[in-house]
Design a protein around this motif. Structure first.
Motif, short mmCIF file in Angstrom:
data_model
loop_
_atom_site.label_atom_id
_atom_site.label_comp_id
_atom_site.label_asym_id
_atom_site.label_seq_id
_atom_site.Cartn_x
_atom_site.Cartn_y
_atom_site.Cartn_z
N ASP A 18 1.94 -6.27 4.91
CA ASP A 18 1.13 -5.17 5.46
C ASP A 18 1.90 -4.41 6.64
O ASP A 18 1.62 -3.21 6.89
CB ASP A 18 -0.03 -5.95 6.11
CG ASP A 18 -0.98 -6.62 5.08
OD1 ASP A 18 -1.31 -5.54 4.15
OD2 ASP A 18 -0.83 -7.78 4.83
N ILE A 19 2.65 -5.27 7.19
CA ILE A 19 3.61 -4.46 8.42
C ILE A 19 5.00 -4.88 8.21
O ILE A 19 5.34 -6.15 7.80
CB ILE A 19 2.88 -5.03 9.88
CG1 ILE A 19 3.03 -6.33 9.93
CG2 ILE A 19 1.40 -4.04 9.90
CD1 ILE A 19 2.57 -6.62 11.58
N VAL A 44 -3.03 -11.85 5.78
CA VAL A 44 -1.93 -10.96 6.48
C VAL A 44 -0.46 -11.26 5.96
O VAL A 44 -0.29 -12.73 5.81
CB VAL A 44 -1.87 -10.89 7.96
CG1 VAL A 44 -1.09 -10.26 8.76
CG2 VAL A 44 -3.45 -10.54 8.52
N HIS A 45 0.26 -10.23 5.70
CA HIS A 45 1.77 -10.61 5.20
C HIS A 45 2.63 -9.63 6.14
O HIS A 45 2.43 -8.42 6.33
CB HIS A 45 1.64 -10.23 3.86
CG HIS A 45 3.20 -10.48 3.34
ND1 HIS A 45 3.28 -10.42 1.88
CD2 HIS A 45 4.36 -10.82 3.76
CE1 HIS A 45 4.55 -10.77 1.84
NE2 HIS A 45 5.38 -11.16 2.76
N VAL A 46 3.54 -10.47 6.99
CA VAL A 46 4.50 -9.62 7.80
C VAL A 46 5.84 -9.80 7.44
O VAL A 46 6.32 -10.80 6.98
CB VAL A 46 4.50 -10.17 9.25
CG1 VAL A 46 5.29 -9.87 10.19
CG2 VAL A 46 2.94 -10.12 9.83
N GLN A 106 -4.73 2.32 0.54
CA GLN A 106 -5.47 2.86 1.77
C GLN A 106 -5.53 1.65 2.59
O GLN A 106 -5.36 0.44 2.18
CB GLN A 106 -7.03 3.43 1.34
CG GLN A 106 -7.91 2.34 0.72
CD GLN A 106 -9.22 2.88 0.43
OE1 GLN A 106 -9.10 4.08 -0.04
NE2 GLN A 106 -10.24 2.12 0.56
N LEU A 107 -6.02 1.78 3.76
CA LEU A 107 -5.90 0.68 4.66
C LEU A 107 -7.48 0.30 5.04
O LEU A 107 -8.16 1.10 5.16
CB LEU A 107 -5.26 1.09 6.25
CG LEU A 107 -3.65 1.35 6.33
CD1 LEU A 107 -3.20 1.63 7.50
CD2 LEU A 107 -3.09 -0.44 5.96
N ASP A 108 -7.73 -0.88 4.83
CA ASP A 108 -9.02 -1.70 5.18
C ASP A 108 -8.71 -2.52 6.16
O ASP A 108 -8.22 -3.63 6.02
CB ASP A 108 -9.48 -2.06 3.99
CG ASP A 108 -10.82 -2.81 4.10
OD1 ASP A 108 -11.45 -2.67 4.91
OD2 ASP A 108 -11.43 -3.30 2.89
N GLY A 109 -9.22 -2.24 7.32
CA GLY A 109 -8.97 -3.24 8.49
C GLY A 109 -7.67 -3.72 8.77
O GLY A 109 -7.17 -4.74 8.92
N ARG A 110 -6.75 -2.57 8.67
CA ARG A 110 -5.26 -2.69 8.79
C ARG A 110 -4.55 -3.49 7.77
O ARG A 110 -3.57 -3.62 7.57
CB ARG A 110 -4.67 -3.63 10.03
CG ARG A 110 -5.57 -3.23 11.13
CD ARG A 110 -4.70 -2.18 12.08
NE ARG A 110 -5.52 -1.62 13.49
CZ ARG A 110 -5.68 -0.58 13.56
NH1 ARG A 110 -4.90 0.62 12.71
NH2 ARG A 110 -6.22 0.05 14.54
N LEU A 111 -5.37 -4.02 6.68
CA LEU A 111 -4.76 -4.38 5.44
C LEU A 111 -4.49 -3.34 4.50
O LEU A 111 -5.47 -2.53 4.30
CB LEU A 111 -5.50 -5.80 4.68
CG LEU A 111 -5.92 -6.75 6.03
CD1 LEU A 111 -6.68 -7.83 5.08
CD2 LEU A 111 -4.85 -7.48 6.31
N ARG A 112 -3.40 -3.44 3.86
CA ARG A 112 -3.22 -2.36 2.63
C ARG A 112 -3.63 -2.77 1.45
O ARG A 112 -3.98 -3.86 0.96
CB ARG A 112 -1.58 -2.41 2.48
CG ARG A 112 -0.85 -1.62 3.61
CD ARG A 112 0.62 -1.17 3.07
NE ARG A 112 1.09 -2.27 2.17
CZ ARG A 112 2.07 -1.96 1.21
NH1 ARG A 112 2.13 -0.85 0.97
NH2 ARG A 112 2.32 -3.10 0.66
#
Ligand SMILES: [Zn+2]
Lengths: 302, 801
Positions: B110-111, B27-29, A97-103
């Motif tokens: 994450d993306i 964040v990880h891209v 699930q995503l939490d504030g765009r974080l997985r």
């Protein structure tokens, strides 16, 4: 893929005459008629089959005898890399699930006999691995094996990739292996059923097998994806071609890790991928680009 | 109401949780620079000075990697974790697409961005960004993939250093590539995380190709990707800003012929020295534009504030612009450089160059002036004059170094014209010419292309089946685009298409021009059509028609002929007609065979021949067995179906009275395809009885139709042996006689046709009922054949105007 083209054109699919070469032939091929399904995973005894959808949403288990299907989860990401034990009675999977765009993801255990899932690990961002060796399954959290007691006790050796490295874990003792020159990356790391060999892919170099201690790395295919063991001597993998944008050809290959002898289980036009086999039952299941599942019955010719 | 209220509360509570601050370090891209290794699935664009396949030239794998590496650095500087699928560019780097997707999944990112650029792969060139995610448009397979694309697109579109031709768009790959079904882009097939593939711009739009060769221009795209990441994760922006732009000439245009839009038309400045100064005038940074025709400069990491950008470039005056820098933004500043023009302008070359005594010139000769500098168009056009005055159009080429005047209408014939460019003409820097330039030329006698003839002719007819048209002019036409200048329209105004493959036309060196082409379908018998010729039809010298021309014609079914006729010959057997060499002259070859082109039966008689010169050709063909030997009476009527080739030669029937042969003209072969023609035996003298003994072709003088191919099908006898005096139609009246406007007939039975025949036996005019308009027929004595009740009656009639 240029390399792949060369490989095919060199005729590596022709039989190599060798006294102890193992060659796989397809005895029978049939569609498993359950609608669109992707990323199949067969239990080692060949009796249960996990499958998911194109985008990994949801997870189902199919009884190969009765052909009855049960939904394990309908969650986002549940179909991404689950594991199933030897007789198909237990499954570990993750919900995302995503939490504030974080997985974030948790770990769930599904009991195929009783039905129903329980949460083993809550939602978080830590690196959780689901591991499978010779019919044993376990959860790796924070470098610690969290296997279900009765399953975890039988064997305690696992191999997996963590941040592009190979880790062999015995109990809670970790050993990092570097079978190839430094700077190499390791993907699709899988321990053989007899715990003697490790299968892996170096993305730039190809498909390899090495000994459990990291020595004797040997390339068994120049280019391949989604490899898996079929017994201790044969590796299944997907060989595909693309034009840089979309996949133009894809087929299931089997290779004898001792001799390099290759068997073509489907044609390049089959668009087949993601093969999962059970040598115990002589079955291989794969999906194709349209989400059709196929069951192959296999003859092993020594 | 209460329920709804609490629902809304819960919604906002949910928002509050989602809005929980994300730290960059969370964040990880994953970055996938597309392609790799200059191999078959890479994209090479050939641009000067590189050859095809040159590793130093443009490769998509290079610019994708340049963007990817700089995006990694930008994100890592911001504390964001990055993993890349490749960091070098070799053949081994060209990873399997499934492998790339799996690497991204396993990395814990994450993306996912797959960085590419686009190509039309056609002659058309455009430039705009496209974002693609897995699934149908608006229905991403992995949630948030569409939002990721929405974060990136406005960033890419905000790039002012490029030239966008269209608004960018985002699509689901299943919508964008419908032929791939739900297979979609290989790299997005296996990704389990929000993922997109960006086609950042079009790398085969050549000005963009040159920009993508520049490392810093690739940084600019990477910076826009970074902004998309900050937007996506709602992370704070940068505290510093950046400046970039294009240095280009203010007026001089690129001379290469690739497509270019807006500012890309102007020549970019290579090797220009760009200096950044702060508000105190201190130099902050310098930049030199590269040698690859993009003029791009970039100053990264500039503190917000007011700055001046000054530029030095060879052969140009220094230029300076002001730029304001804001935090977390790129400020754009293009710099237009004025050329140094240090001598006055002069005409270095002109045309036409003509001296008294030279051959006179074409009436459409353009006037071309070449200058030593790029000229100011306004003052130069004002300084241009021609005497006698002619309306014309001026165009500029070669970055205004060359001016061309073309008269709107051809010059007058046989006239001396004088062209003058006065000293009012200035170059781009505003300096006027020191000396005026003047020269003269004389025009020749030919102003317009003349139309010789058309088939069908105005007011004429054409056989409806397999029709072909032809136009002929007094000099060879330029047929390159002639199909756009000639059209056939039906009565409703709809165009009847040509069968383009059937076009034939005169080639340079011929003494006249022609263009022949078949229509793509049959016409409707009885319907009126027009052939429309544009006045822009021109010859190889560009001399065109004086006016648009409309030719009216009717489609007919010539196979109908006369249903009451009996057969002279069915024209199935080549032995029917034999060339009489003793009565033939001035021909190179002449054969009679049969052809499968036919109206009746299965064959037609085919006369092929070639005359030796431009006049005097005669070919006499005799029937192997004369028809009705010694039985025919004067004015006995015949019909023949002729398939013509528009050769214009005369076709005659030969009648013999036992001693002399008399020829009766059937027609001029001034048509293509089938025509039904009638003719009559000559007037009798005494008790003579005729035999119909053959056909004759007589050359009409001229270069047209030296080689001919004519076919005859049935030849018919249309009166059953009764002579002029013996056939009477009961109650027949013909009046007035003499006639001037109309001949009117009446009889006891229905009159079904009138045919007016000249003294030479030629059919002058016909009508399908009892009245015949003779107002256009010259005064004289004629034969009128009246058809009624399956009979023919013949009357002499005088026409007097
Ligand atoms: Zn690309």
């Amino acid at each position: 893929m240029k390399k792949c083209l060369i490989l095919v054109s060199l005729g590596l699919l022709l039989p190599v005459l060798s006294a102890n070469a193992v060659k796989l032939t397809v005895k029978n091929s049939q569609i498993i008629d359950i609608g669109e399904a992707y990323h199949p995973l067969l239990s080692d005894n060949g009796e249960k089959l996990l499958y998911t959808s194109d985008n990994y949403r949801g997870l189902h288990v199919l009884d190969m005898g009765s052909m009855n299907s049960n939904e394990i989860s309908s969650s986002e990401g549940a179909g991404y890399s689950p594991v199933i034990n030897f007789d198909g009675s237990k499954v570990y999977y993750r919900n995302m699930q995503l939490d504030g765009r974080l997985r974030k993801k948790n770990v769930m255990m599904y009991d195929c006999i009783k039905g129903g899932s329980v949460e083993v690990l809550p939602m978080g961002r830590s690196d959780v691995k689901l591991m499978q060796t010779a019919g044993e399954i376990a959860v790796l959290n924070d470098d610690k094996i969290m296997g279900d007691d009765e399953l975890g006790s039988k064997t305690s050796v696992y191999a997996y990739s963590m941040h592009d490295r190979i880790v062999v874990q015995t109990g809670n003792v970790l050993k990092e292996l570097n079978p190839l020159p430094s700077g190499s990356r390791y993907l699709w790391v899988k321990l053989s059923p007899d715990h003697k060999k490790i299968l892996f892919v170096e993305p730039f170099e190809g498909v390899f097998v090495c000994d459990i201690d990291g020595t004797n790395a040997k390339r068994i295919a120049e280019d391949g994806s989604s490899p898996s063991w079929y017994g201790n001597n044969v590796v299944l993998f997907t060989r595909s071609q693309d034009d840089g944008y979309h996949v133009t050809a894809s087929q299931i290959m089997a290779v004898d890790v001792n001799t390099g002898e290759e068997s073509q289980l489907t044609t390049p036009e089959s668009m087949a991928e993601d093969a999962s086999g059970s040598i115990t039952s002589g079955k291989i299941v794969y999906s194709d680009a349209n989400g059709t599942l196929r069951l192959l019955e296999i003859n092993v010719v020594e | 109401m209460r329920k709804l209220y609490s629902l809304t509360l819960a919604f906002f509570a949910g928002m509050a949780i989602n809005a929980m601050a994300v730290e960059p370090t969370d964040v990880h891209v994953y970055i996938n620079p597309g392609h790799g290794g200059h191999d078959s699935d890479d994209r090479n664009v050939v641009i000067y000075p590189f050859e095809q396949g040159d590793p130093e030239g443009y490769w998509e794998s290079n610019s994708n990697l340049d963007k990817g590496l700089q995006l990694r650095d930008l994100l890592e500087e911001a504390g964001i974790k990055v993993t890349m699928s490749r960091t070098t560019n070799t053949s081994e780097d060209d990873l399997n697409l499934t492998t790339i997707g799996t690497l991204a999944n396993e990395s814990g990112a994450d993306i996912f961005f797959s960085i590419h650029s686009n190509a039309t792969g056609t002659g058309n060139r455009v430039n705009y960004p496209i974002g693609l995610y897995r699934g149908y448009t608006g229905q991403p397979e992995v949630e948030n993939s569409d939002y990721l694309a929405e974060c990136l697109l406005p960033q890419l579109m905000s790039n002012e250093a490029t030239v966008w031709t269209n608004e960018g768009r985002n699509y689901g790959d299943w919508t964008f590539y419908p032929s791939w079904g739900t297979q979609g882009l290989g790299v997005l097939r296996v990704t389990a995380i929000p993922a997109m593939l960006s086609e950042g711009s079009f790398h085969d739009y050549v000005p963009e190709t040159y920009r993508l060769m520049n490392w810093d221009f690739c940084w600019l795209e990477a910076w826009h990707f970074k902004q998309a990441v900050l937007t996506y994760f709602d992370l704070p922006g940068e505290t510093i800003g950046h400046i970039c732009g294009i240095v280009h000439d203010s007026r001089t245009e690129r001379t290469e012929d690739y497509l270019k839009y807006d500012r890309d038309v102007l020549e970019p400045m290579c090797g220009a020295e760009v200096t950044l100064k702060n508000s105190s005038g201190e130099v902050v940074d310098t930049y030199t534009t590269d040698e690859l025709f993009n003029g791009f400069y970039l100053f990264k990491n500039v503190e917000p504030g007011d700055y001046k950008i000054s530029v030095k470039a060879a052969e140009h005056y220094d230029a300076e612009i002001s730029v304001n820098v804001a935090a977390n933004a790129v400020s754009y500043g293009d710099v237009a450089m004025n050329r140094i023009r240090n001598t006055p302008p002069e005409v270095v070359e002109y045309s036409p160059v003509w001296n008294e005594g030279d051959e006179s010139l074409l009436c459409n000769t353009p006037i071309v002036l070449k200058f030593n500098w790029d000229m100011d168009t306004e003052s130069t056009e004002a300084a241009f004059s021609i005497e006698p005055a002619v309306e014309g159009t001026i165009t500029w080429e070669d970055s205004n170094y060359q001016m061309t005047f073309v008269p709107n209408e051809p010059y007058a014939t046989n006239t001396l014209y004088t062209v003058t460019l006065s000293t009012g003409a200035c170059h781009g820097g505003g300096t006027p010419m020191e000396e005026a330039v003047s020269f003269s030329f004389r025009t020749d006698a030919r102003r317009f292309l003349q139309l010789i003839s058309t088939f069908p002719a105005d007011g004429g007819k054409i056989h409806y089946d397999g029709p072909a048209i032809e136009i002929r002019t007094d000099s060879v036409m330029n047929c390159t685009n002639i199909r756009d200048l000639v059209s056939i329209k039906d009565a409703a105004g709809n165009t009847v298409a040509f069968n383009n493959r059937t076009m034939s036309y005169g080639k340079a060196g011929s003494s006249y021009g022609f263009m022949k082409i078949s229509l793509s379908k049959d016409l409707n018998p009885g319907e009126n059509y027009t052939m429309n010729l544009s006045r822009n039809i021109s010859d190889l010298d560009g001399i065109s028609l004086e006016n648009d021309i409309v030719v009216n014609f009717t489609a007919s079914d010539e196979s109908k002929g006369n249903e009451y006729a009996s057969m002279v010959d069915e024209c199935e057997d080549a032995a029917t007609l034999v060339l009489d060499e003793s009565e033939s002259a001035n021909y190179e070859s002449a054969t009679i065979s049969t052809s499968s082109t036919h109206l009746f039966g299965s064959r037609s008689l085919n006369a092929k021949y070639k005359f030796t010169g431009e006049e005097g050709g005669v070919l006499t063909y005799k029937f192997a067995n004369p028809f009705k030997a010694g039985e025919l009476l004067g004015y006995d009527m015949f019909g023949i179906y002729v398939n013509g080739d528009f050769c214009t030669h005369g076709l005659y029937a030969l009648f013999e009275d036992g001693e002399t042969v008399e020829e009766v003209k059937i027609c001029d072969i001034d048509f293509h395809g089938w025509m039904y023609k009638q003719f009559v035996a000559p007037e009798m003298s005494g008790d003579t009885r005729y035999s119909f003994v053959g056909l004759r072709i007589k050359q009409n003088p001229g270069k047209i139709g030296m080689s001919c191919d004519i076919k005859f099908d049935n030849i018919t006898y249309e009166k059953d042996g009764s002579g002029i005096s013996k056939v009477e139609i009961s109650g027949l009246k013909v009046y007035p006689n003499p006639a001037s406007e109309y001949i009117i007939t009446s009889a006891d039975s229905l009159i079904t046709g009138l045919t007016l025949i000249g003294q030479d036996g030629r059919v002058i005019s016909q009508s399908g009922y009892n009245v015949l308009n003779v107002s256009e027929v010259p005064s004289g004595t004629y034969i009128l054949v009246v058809e009624a009740d399956k009979m023919h009656a013949v009357k002499k009639i005088i026409i007097s105007h």
